[in-house]
Design a protein around this motif. Structure first.
Motif, PDB file in Angstrom:
ATOM      1  N   PRO A  15     -54.328 -27.750  -4.026  1.00 53.55           N
ATOM      2  CA  PRO A  15     -54.240 -27.907  -5.486  1.00 53.55           C
ATOM      3  C   PRO A  15     -52.826 -28.305  -5.921  1.00 53.55           C
ATOM      4  CG  PRO A  15     -55.179 -25.778  -4.885  1.00 53.55           C
ATOM      5  CD  PRO A  15     -54.696 -26.401  -3.631  1.00 53.55           C
ATOM      6  N   ALA A  16     -52.752 -29.110  -6.970  1.00 54.14           N
ATOM      7  CA  ALA A  16     -51.471 -29.505  -7.559  1.00 54.14           C
ATOM      8  C   ALA A  16     -51.475 -29.106  -9.030  1.00 54.14           C
ATOM      9  CB  ALA A  16     -51.262 -31.009  -7.429  1.00 54.14           C
ATOM     10  N   PHE A  17     -50.402 -28.512  -9.466  1.00 54.73           N
ATOM     11  CA  PHE A  17     -50.266 -28.109 -10.864  1.00 54.73           C
ATOM     12  C   PHE A  17     -50.188 -29.353 -11.741  1.00 54.73           C
ATOM     13  CE2 PHE A  17     -47.310 -27.537 -14.422  1.00 54.73           C
ATOM     14  CZ  PHE A  17     -47.984 -26.567 -15.145  1.00 54.73           C
ATOM     15  N   VAL A  18     -50.959 -29.380 -12.848  1.00 55.01           N
ATOM     16  CA  VAL A  18     -50.924 -30.495 -13.793  1.00 55.01           C
ATOM     17  C   VAL A  18     -50.296 -30.040 -15.104  1.00 55.01           C
ATOM     18  CG1 VAL A  18     -52.269 -32.189 -15.092  1.00 55.01           C
ATOM     19  CG2 VAL A  18     -52.945 -31.588 -12.768  1.00 55.01           C
ATOM     20  N   ALA A  19     -50.852 -29.028 -15.737  1.00 53.48           N
ATOM     21  CA  ALA A  19     -50.337 -28.638 -17.054  1.00 53.48           C
ATOM     22  C   ALA A  19     -50.744 -27.221 -17.418  1.00 53.48           C
ATOM     23  CB  ALA A  19     -50.855 -29.600 -18.118  1.00 53.48           C
ATOM     24  N   ASN A  20     -49.937 -26.641 -18.297  1.00 54.52           N
ATOM     25  CA  ASN A  20     -50.291 -25.414 -18.982  1.00 54.52           C
ATOM     26  C   ASN A  20     -49.690 -25.504 -20.383  1.00 54.52           C
ATOM     27  OD1 ASN A  20     -47.536 -24.698 -18.760  1.00 54.52           O
ATOM     28  ND2 ASN A  20     -47.901 -23.309 -17.040  1.00 54.52           N
ATOM     29  N   SER A  21     -49.639 -24.439 -21.104  1.00 54.79           N
ATOM     30  CA  SER A  21     -49.138 -24.508 -22.479  1.00 54.79           C
ATOM     31  C   SER A  21     -47.632 -24.746 -22.550  1.00 54.79           C
ATOM     32  CB  SER A  21     -49.496 -23.235 -23.237  1.00 54.79           C
ATOM     33  OG  SER A  21     -48.910 -22.113 -22.597  1.00 54.79           O
ATOM     34  N   THR A  22     -46.930 -24.584 -21.430  1.00 54.15           N
ATOM     35  CA  THR A  22     -45.477 -24.737 -21.418  1.00 54.15           C
ATOM     36  C   THR A  22     -45.018 -26.046 -20.785  1.00 54.15           C
ATOM     37  OG1 THR A  22     -45.312 -22.329 -21.214  1.00 54.15           O
ATOM     38  CG2 THR A  22     -43.311 -23.597 -20.798  1.00 54.15           C
ATOM     39  N   TYR A  23     -45.615 -26.412 -19.649  1.00 55.98           N
ATOM     40  CA  TYR A  23     -45.173 -27.590 -18.896  1.00 55.98           C
ATOM     41  C   TYR A  23     -46.327 -28.520 -18.560  1.00 55.98           C
ATOM     42  CZ  TYR A  23     -41.044 -24.695 -18.203  1.00 55.98           C
ATOM     43  OH  TYR A  23     -39.952 -23.903 -18.415  1.00 55.98           O
ATOM     44  N   THR A  24     -46.004 -29.821 -18.458  1.00 59.10           N
ATOM     45  CA  THR A  24     -46.984 -30.847 -18.089  1.00 59.10           C
ATOM     46  C   THR A  24     -46.368 -31.787 -17.060  1.00 59.10           C
ATOM     47  OG1 THR A  24     -48.009 -30.810 -20.280  1.00 59.10           O
ATOM     48  CG2 THR A  24     -48.372 -32.785 -18.948  1.00 59.10           C
ATOM     49  N   ARG A  25     -47.077 -31.961 -15.956  1.00 53.61           N
ATOM     50  CA  ARG A  25     -46.672 -32.981 -14.971  1.00 53.61           C
ATOM     51  C   ARG A  25     -47.543 -34.195 -15.219  1.00 53.61           C
ATOM     52  NH1 ARG A  25     -47.140 -31.583  -9.257  1.00 53.61           N
ATOM     53  NH2 ARG A  25     -45.987 -33.509  -9.061  1.00 53.61           N
ATOM     54  N   ASP A  26     -46.922 -35.358 -15.335  1.00 55.87           N
ATOM     55  CA  ASP A  26     -47.697 -36.557 -15.654  1.00 55.87           C
ATOM     56  C   ASP A  26     -47.664 -37.618 -14.563  1.00 55.87           C
ATOM     57  OD1 ASP A  26     -45.041 -37.270 -16.041  1.00 55.87           O
ATOM     58  OD2 ASP A  26     -45.457 -38.483 -17.817  1.00 55.87           O
ATOM     59  N   ARG A  27     -46.899 -37.429 -13.500  1.00 55.86           N
ATOM     60  CA  ARG A  27     -46.805 -38.420 -12.423  1.00 55.86           C
ATOM     61  C   ARG A  27     -47.055 -37.760 -11.076  1.00 55.86           C
ATOM     62  NH1 ARG A  27     -47.676 -41.283 -15.945  1.00 55.86           N
ATOM     63  NH2 ARG A  27     -46.182 -42.386 -17.206  1.00 55.86           N
ATOM     64  N   PHE A  28     -47.977 -38.374 -10.323  1.00 52.91           N
ATOM     65  CA  PHE A  28     -48.341 -37.849  -9.005  1.00 52.91           C
ATOM     66  C   PHE A  28     -48.436 -38.989  -8.002  1.00 52.91           C
ATOM     67  CE2 PHE A  28     -49.931 -34.887 -12.093  1.00 52.91           C
ATOM     68  CZ  PHE A  28     -49.708 -33.644 -11.535  1.00 52.91           C
ATOM     69  N   THR A  29     -48.187 -38.670  -6.741  1.00 57.56           N
ATOM     70  CA  THR A  29     -48.436 -39.606  -5.652  1.00 57.56           C
ATOM     71  C   THR A  29     -49.399 -38.932  -4.687  1.00 57.56           C
ATOM     72  OG1 THR A  29     -46.244 -40.603  -5.836  1.00 57.56           O
ATOM     73  CG2 THR A  29     -47.429 -40.956  -3.766  1.00 57.56           C
ATOM     74  N   LEU A  30     -50.571 -39.534  -4.507  1.00 57.65           N
ATOM     75  CA  LEU A  30     -51.579 -39.029  -3.571  1.00 57.65           C
ATOM     76  C   LEU A  30     -51.503 -39.850  -2.299  1.00 57.65           C
ATOM     77  CD1 LEU A  30     -53.984 -37.161  -2.951  1.00 57.65           C
ATOM     78  CD2 LEU A  30     -55.465 -38.907  -3.968  1.00 57.65           C
ATOM     79  N   VAL A  31     -51.272 -39.189  -1.173  1.00 58.26           N
ATOM     80  CA  VAL A  31     -51.189 -39.867   0.119  1.00 58.26           C
ATOM     81  C   VAL A  31     -52.523 -39.703   0.841  1.00 58.26           C
ATOM     82  CG1 VAL A  31     -49.993 -40.006   2.334  1.00 58.26           C
ATOM     83  CG2 VAL A  31     -48.709 -39.417   0.256  1.00 58.26           C
ATOM     84  N   LEU A  32     -53.122 -40.848   1.234  1.00 57.21           N
ATOM     85  CA  LEU A  32     -54.347 -40.855   2.027  1.00 57.21           C
ATOM     86  C   LEU A  32     -53.932 -41.136   3.466  1.00 57.21           C
ATOM     87  CD1 LEU A  32     -55.026 -41.997  -0.937  1.00 57.21           C
ATOM     88  CD2 LEU A  32     -57.217 -42.540   0.079  1.00 57.21           C
ATOM     89  N   GLU A  33     -54.159 -40.182   4.331  1.00 55.71           N
ATOM     90  CA  GLU A  33     -53.710 -40.289   5.711  1.00 55.71           C
ATOM     91  C   GLU A  33     -54.912 -40.556   6.628  1.00 55.71           C
ATOM     92  OE1 GLU A  33     -50.445 -37.871   8.228  1.00 55.71           O
ATOM     93  OE2 GLU A  33     -52.014 -36.654   7.319  1.00 55.71           O
ATOM     94  N   PHE A  34     -54.868 -41.686   7.339  1.00 54.18           N
ATOM     95  CA  PHE A  34     -55.938 -42.096   8.244  1.00 54.18           C
ATOM     96  C   PHE A  34     -55.505 -41.921   9.684  1.00 54.18           C
ATOM     97  CE2 PHE A  34     -56.764 -44.315   4.324  1.00 54.18           C
ATOM     98  CZ  PHE A  34     -58.133 -44.277   4.204  1.00 54.18           C
ATOM     99  N   LYS A  35     -56.462 -41.583  10.547  1.00 57.51           N
ATOM    100  CA  LYS A  35     -56.211 -41.502  11.980  1.00 57.51           C
ATOM    101  C   LYS A  35     -57.385 -42.159  12.686  1.00 57.51           C
ATOM    102  CE  LYS A  35     -55.023 -38.298  15.663  1.00 57.51           C
ATOM    103  NZ  LYS A  35     -54.811 -36.882  16.002  1.00 57.51           N
ATOM    104  N   LYS A  36     -57.105 -43.256  13.380  1.00 60.02           N
ATOM    105  CA  LYS A  36     -58.136 -44.026  14.084  1.00 60.02           C
ATOM    106  C   LYS A  36     -59.299 -44.387  13.156  1.00 60.02           C
ATOM    107  CE  LYS A  36     -57.055 -42.326  18.673  1.00 60.02           C
ATOM    108  NZ  LYS A  36     -57.556 -41.675  19.884  1.00 60.02           N
ATOM    109  N   GLY A  37     -58.980 -44.788  11.936  1.00 58.29           N
ATOM    110  CA  GLY A  37     -59.990 -45.262  10.997  1.00 58.29           C
ATOM    111  C   GLY A  37     -60.694 -44.199  10.185  1.00 58.29           C
ATOM    112  N   ARG A  38     -60.409 -42.951  10.409  1.00 63.81           N
ATOM    113  CA  ARG A  38     -61.059 -41.867   9.672  1.00 63.81           C
ATOM    114  C   ARG A  38     -60.037 -41.189   8.751  1.00 63.81           C
ATOM    115  NH1 ARG A  38     -64.175 -37.434  12.928  1.00 63.81           N
ATOM    116  NH2 ARG A  38     -65.666 -39.123  13.053  1.00 63.81           N
ATOM    117  N   LEU A  39     -60.457 -40.959   7.516  1.00 67.01           N
ATOM    118  CA  LEU A  39     -59.599 -40.248   6.585  1.00 67.01           C
ATOM    119  C   LEU A  39     -59.452 -38.814   7.068  1.00 67.01           C
ATOM    120  CD1 LEU A  39     -58.012 -40.207   3.912  1.00 67.01           C
ATOM    121  CD2 LEU A  39     -60.145 -39.585   2.771  1.00 67.01           C
ATOM    122  N   GLU A  40     -58.240 -38.442   7.422  1.00 66.26           N
ATOM    123  CA  GLU A  40     -57.984 -37.122   7.989  1.00 66.26           C
ATOM    124  C   GLU A  40     -57.399 -36.141   6.984  1.00 66.26           C
ATOM    125  OE1 GLU A  40     -58.239 -35.867  11.297  1.00 66.26           O
ATOM    126  OE2 GLU A  40     -59.517 -37.605  11.659  1.00 66.26           O
TER     127      GLU A  40
END
Length: 128
Positions: A15-40
């Motif tokens: 899980p990644a924190f997005v927002a609550n009543s005090t703070y909001t994160r608006d930028r994320f980088t999602l890494v998709l990691e593959f190994k021998k053609g399969r999403l690992e």
């Protein structure tokens, strides 16, 4: 926020924190990691707080993530657009140990992923 992909062999991010009543994160980088053609693995890349140091609208959470004060967001009366942004990064290899997206044409993959992310972002923005 959690990223999830797959059926028989599913990959799920922590899980990644997005927002609550005090703070909001608006930028994320999602890494998709593959190994021998399969999403690992799916994981949220953490860049630390170097990009937000010295910026008055931002705070550094846990010395790991830049966040905006929620009160500064337009949807909470502020002037900053806090719309969610997700950048994708790819890592890994195909079955021939070269980087590929499971034999799909790159544009087909991008179009499919873009539509899925648009729907995801829309539903997330409605829930915040």
């Amino acid at each position: 926020m959690v990223a999830f992909a797959g059926r028989k062999y599913a990959a799920r991010s922590l899980p990644a924190f997005v927002a609550n009543s005090t703070y909001t994160r608006d930028r994320f980088t999602l890494v998709l990691e593959f190994k021998k053609g399969r999403l690992e693995n799916l994981y949220w890349k953490r860049d630390g707080c170097a990009s937000c140091l010295g910026k008055s609208n931002f705070v550094c959470l846990n010395n790991q993530d830049c966040a905006l004060k929620t009160s500064n967001c337009k949807n909470h009366g502020g002037s900053v657009d806090c719309s969610l942004g997700i950048q994708l990064a790819f890592s890994g290899t195909d079955k021939q140990l070269q980087f590929s997206i499971h034999g799909m044409k790159w544009q087909t993959f991008v179009n499919t992923l873009s539509m899925a992310l648009f729907k995801f972002k829309d539903s997330l923005n409605q829930s915040i």
